[in-house]
Design a protein around this motif. Structure first.
Motif, short mmCIF file in Angstrom:
data_model
loop_
_atom_site.label_atom_id
_atom_site.label_comp_id
_atom_site.label_asym_id
_atom_site.label_seq_id
_atom_site.Cartn_x
_atom_site.Cartn_y
_atom_site.Cartn_z
N VAL A 88 0.64 4.02 -2.98
CA VAL A 88 0.32 5.42 -2.68
C VAL A 88 1.47 6.33 -3.11
O VAL A 88 1.26 7.39 -3.69
N LYS A 148 0.84 -1.20 0.00
CA LYS A 148 0.00 0.00 0.00
C LYS A 148 0.87 1.25 0.00
O LYS A 148 0.57 2.22 -0.69
N TRP A 172 -4.63 6.13 0.86
CA TRP A 172 -3.91 6.00 2.13
C TRP A 172 -4.88 5.89 3.30
O TRP A 172 -4.63 5.15 4.26
N LEU A 173 -5.99 6.61 3.22
CA LEU A 173 -6.95 6.63 4.32
C LEU A 173 -7.91 5.43 4.33
O LEU A 173 -8.49 5.11 5.35
N ILE A 174 -8.06 4.77 3.18
CA ILE A 174 -8.97 3.63 3.07
C ILE A 174 -8.22 2.35 3.43
O ILE A 174 -7.13 2.10 2.92
N SER A 175 -8.83 1.54 4.28
CA SER A 175 -8.13 0.33 4.73
C SER A 175 -8.52 -0.93 3.94
O SER A 175 -7.81 -1.92 4.01
N LEU A 222 -4.00 10.20 -1.62
CA LEU A 222 -4.38 10.53 -0.24
C LEU A 222 -5.58 9.71 0.22
O LEU A 222 -5.62 9.20 1.35
N THR A 223 -6.56 9.56 -0.67
CA THR A 223 -7.75 8.78 -0.33
C THR A 223 -7.40 7.31 -0.14
O THR A 223 -7.89 6.66 0.79
#
Length: 114
Positions: free
Chosen positions: A7, A3, A73-76, A70-71
Motif C-alpha cells: 500500500v 500489505k 488497505w480496506l480490503i482484507s 486506499l482500497t
C-alpha cells in the motif's frame, strides 16, 4: 507487513505521478518524461495538446494509484487485492492507448491539412 509495504509503495507511486503531472508546464518540454516521451513531444503536431494530454494522463493515473492503495488497505482478502491491481493495470494500458490514439489522430489531421 507485506500489505503495508504494498500500500505504501502504491501510494508513493501515485503521489510521484501526481507530482510529475504538476511539473509539466504548458510552455515547455516534459522534463521528467522518458526519452520516448520527449521524442514524441518534439515530433508532435500540437505540442500544447501533447502537454495537456500528458499532464491529464499522469494526474488521472496518479490519482488512480492513490485510490487503489486506499482500497487495497480496506480490503482484507489478498486475492481480491490481486485482482484489483490486475484490473487497474489493464485500465492503465487502455488509458495509455486511448491517449496515444488521440495524439496520433491529431498528428494525422494536421498532416492531412498540410
Amino acid at each position: 507487513m507485506g500489505k503495508i509495504i504494498l500500500v505504501t509503495l502504491t501510494a508513493a507511486l501515485g503521489i510521484w505521478m501526481i507530482y510529475i503531472a504538476l511539473q509539466i508546464k504548458q510552455g515547455g518540454k516534459p522534463q521528467y518524461g522518458s526519452i520516448g516521451q520527449r521524442i514524441r513531444y518534439e515530433d508532435a503536431a500540437s505540442q500544447t495538446l501533447f502537454l495537456e494530454k500528458t499532464r491529464r494522463y499522469h494526474l488521472i493515473i496518479g490519482l488512480g494509484f492513490v485510490g487503489v492503495a486506499l482500497t487495497a488497505w480496506l480490503i482484507s482478502k489478498p486475492a481480491v487485492v490481486l485482482f484489483l491491481y490486475l484490473i487497474y493495470a489493464a485500465v492503465i494500458n487502455f488509458a495509455r492507448a486511448h491517449i496515444e490514439n488521440q495524439l496520433l489522430e491529431t498528428d494525422i489531421d494536421t498532416e492531412a491539412r498540410s
